[in-house]
Enzyme design. Structure first.
Site, short mmCIF file in Angstrom:
data_model
loop_
_atom_site.label_atom_id
_atom_site.label_comp_id
_atom_site.label_asym_id
_atom_site.label_seq_id
_atom_site.Cartn_x
_atom_site.Cartn_y
_atom_site.Cartn_z
N GLY A 97 44.94 41.44 43.29
CA GLY A 97 46.36 41.33 42.97
C GLY A 97 46.67 40.78 41.60
O GLY A 97 47.72 40.17 41.40
N LYS A 98 45.79 41.02 40.62
CA LYS A 98 46.02 40.51 39.26
C LYS A 98 47.35 41.02 38.68
O LYS A 98 48.15 40.24 38.18
CB LYS A 98 44.88 40.94 38.33
CG LYS A 98 43.52 40.35 38.65
CD LYS A 98 42.50 40.70 37.58
CE LYS A 98 42.22 42.20 37.47
NZ LYS A 98 41.57 42.76 38.67
N THR A 99 47.55 42.33 38.76
CA THR A 99 48.76 42.91 38.18
C THR A 99 50.01 42.41 38.90
O THR A 99 51.02 42.09 38.26
CB THR A 99 48.70 44.44 38.23
OG1 THR A 99 47.57 44.90 37.49
CG2 THR A 99 49.96 45.05 37.65
N GLU A 122 46.83 50.43 32.40
CA GLU A 122 46.46 51.03 33.67
C GLU A 122 47.63 51.69 34.38
O GLU A 122 47.47 52.74 35.03
CB GLU A 122 45.86 49.95 34.57
CG GLU A 122 45.23 50.45 35.84
CD GLU A 122 44.54 49.33 36.61
OE1 GLU A 122 43.51 49.63 37.24
OE2 GLU A 122 45.02 48.18 36.57
N ARG A 131 57.44 48.54 41.04
CA ARG A 131 56.97 47.30 41.64
C ARG A 131 57.99 46.17 41.48
O ARG A 131 58.23 45.40 42.41
CB ARG A 131 55.64 46.88 41.00
CG ARG A 131 54.43 47.67 41.47
CD ARG A 131 53.17 46.90 41.16
NE ARG A 131 51.97 47.57 41.62
CZ ARG A 131 50.79 46.98 41.73
NH1 ARG A 131 50.67 45.70 41.41
NH2 ARG A 131 49.74 47.64 42.14
N GLN A 246 38.67 41.33 34.44
CA GLN A 246 37.96 41.64 35.68
C GLN A 246 36.65 40.88 35.74
O GLN A 246 35.93 40.77 34.74
CB GLN A 246 37.69 43.14 35.76
CG GLN A 246 37.17 43.59 37.12
CD GLN A 246 37.35 45.08 37.32
OE1 GLN A 246 38.47 45.60 37.28
NE2 GLN A 246 36.27 45.78 37.52
N ARG A 265 32.86 38.43 32.47
CA ARG A 265 32.00 39.14 31.53
C ARG A 265 32.05 38.46 30.17
O ARG A 265 33.10 38.13 29.66
CB ARG A 265 32.44 40.60 31.39
CG ARG A 265 32.23 41.41 32.65
CD ARG A 265 32.50 42.88 32.40
NE ARG A 265 31.55 43.44 31.44
CZ ARG A 265 31.51 44.73 31.11
NH1 ARG A 265 32.38 45.57 31.65
NH2 ARG A 265 30.64 45.18 30.24
N LYS A 308 39.53 26.09 33.45
CA LYS A 308 39.61 25.53 32.10
C LYS A 308 41.08 25.35 31.75
O LYS A 308 41.89 26.24 32.01
CB LYS A 308 38.94 26.44 31.07
CG LYS A 308 39.05 25.86 29.64
CD LYS A 308 38.50 26.77 28.58
CE LYS A 308 38.69 26.12 27.20
NZ LYS A 308 38.18 26.97 26.10
#
Length: 333
Positions: A97-99, A122, A131, A246, A265, A308
């Site tokens: 659910g990042k977006t 995206e 949305r 991601q 990453r 952080k």
């Protein structure tokens, strides 16, 4: 001047592919920008005066959150809001659910009168607006998708649309864009509207290409360079920058599945550059139904792990959501 001459010469070199020329020009321009900022000194007198003015204004204000409010009160209390010039990373595995969370933050900021731009690599502007309409109206997305709306739903959507038209929210679908194009679009918009918050969805989709023959330019290192470029952009334009990212699959191999910094990453470089890093985790996605310690239900409960925070403390913040993730609620036991 020397960099501009080099870019011009490379532009006239017909033997180089256009994409390679553009990528190299982007790197050279960003390097000039970073070098210029590094060479600009400010006297302690100037900095102290500015800080004192800010502290006096904060003391006299009823608003104890100095940055852009996110719509998540517990998160705001921990981070003091998103600050101008800061790079904030919001990371998660796919389908967490990042977006949806980022859109909720954009909407909350815009409703406060903050000017927000949302770069999506995206989803199209139409998808994003759909949305947001569901979030504001409370109408489930499936009703829009399968044309199941009744008169009451339509009335709520019309009301939501009327509010959305008035908000200082700017959406841009930029699939395949590189850092240079995002930078250019942000600068143009910021000159017109003086932005408070920019959101990039998401880091891993920003177009990068490694220089041929240079082993060091792996994809991970390129993403680190993009993060560094976005940090520079946020400082230059004096705008808070929220970047979605991601996580890799490492968290799925652990028994508790809770994300860690190493799951990001190229975590070393991004950890160094970012001012704040938060990771999103929804226990239900892994079949975890309750907290193993407190036995509280995890039904529709999400968790922010702020790992952080250069401007404050770290810790966990929880929230609740509905089935479609269009509604986010404060966490209450």
């Amino acid at each position: 001047i020397e960099t501009a001459q080099q870019i011009a010469e490379e532009g006239f070199d017909t033997g180089s592919p256009l994409d390679d020329v553009l990528d190299q020009a982007e790197r050279q321009i960003l390097e000039v920008t970073r070098s210029r900022r590094a060479s600009e000194f400010q006297s302690s007198k100037e900095v102290v005066s500015r800080v004192i003015r800010e502290l006096v204004a904060l003391r006299e204000s009823d608003n104890h959150i100095t940055g852009v409010r996110t719509g998540y009160q517990d998160l705001d209390r921990m981070t003091n809001g998103f600050q101008r010039g800061d790079l904030i990373i919001l990371a998660a595995r796919p389908a967490m659910g990042k977006t949806a969370l980022a859109l909720h933050m954009a909407l909350a900021a815009a409703r406060q009168g903050k000017k927000v731009c949302f770069f999506s690599l995206e989803m199209t502007e139409r998808q994003l607006i759909s949305r947001l309409l569901c979030t504001l109206s409370g109408v489930e997305p499936d009703k829009l998708r399968f044309k199941l709306m009744d008169a009451d739903d339509q009335q709520r959507l019309d009301k939501a649309a009327a509010e959305l038209r008035k908000l200082p929210l700017f959406l841009n679908y930029c699939s395949g864009c590189g850092l240079a194009e995002i930078r250019a679009r942000c600068m143009v918009l910021n000159r017109k509207h003086k932005l408070d918050l920019m959101i990039v969805d998401y880091l891993n989709l920003v177009n990068v290409s490694a220089d041929r023959g240079e082993v060091k330019d792996t994809m991970d290192l390129a993403l680190g360079e993009v993060a560094g470029g976005l940090k520079t952009l946020s400082m230059e334009q004096d705008v808070a920058c929220l970047v979605l990212a991601q996580l890799n699959r490492n968290c799925e191999t652990r028994t508790d599945h809770i994300p860690m910094m190493s799951d990001l990453r190229n975590s070393g470089e991004i950890e160094q550059i970012a001012d704040s890093i938060a990771m999103v985790y929804r226990p239900e996605q892994y079949g975890e139904l309750s907290d193993p310690v407190t036995r509280e239900s995890f039904y529709h409960v999400g968790r922010f792990f702020v790992i952080k925070n250069r401007n404050g403390g770290t810790g966990e913040v929880r929230f609740r959501y509905n089935d479609s993730l269009t509604q986010i609620y404060p966490y209450k036991k």
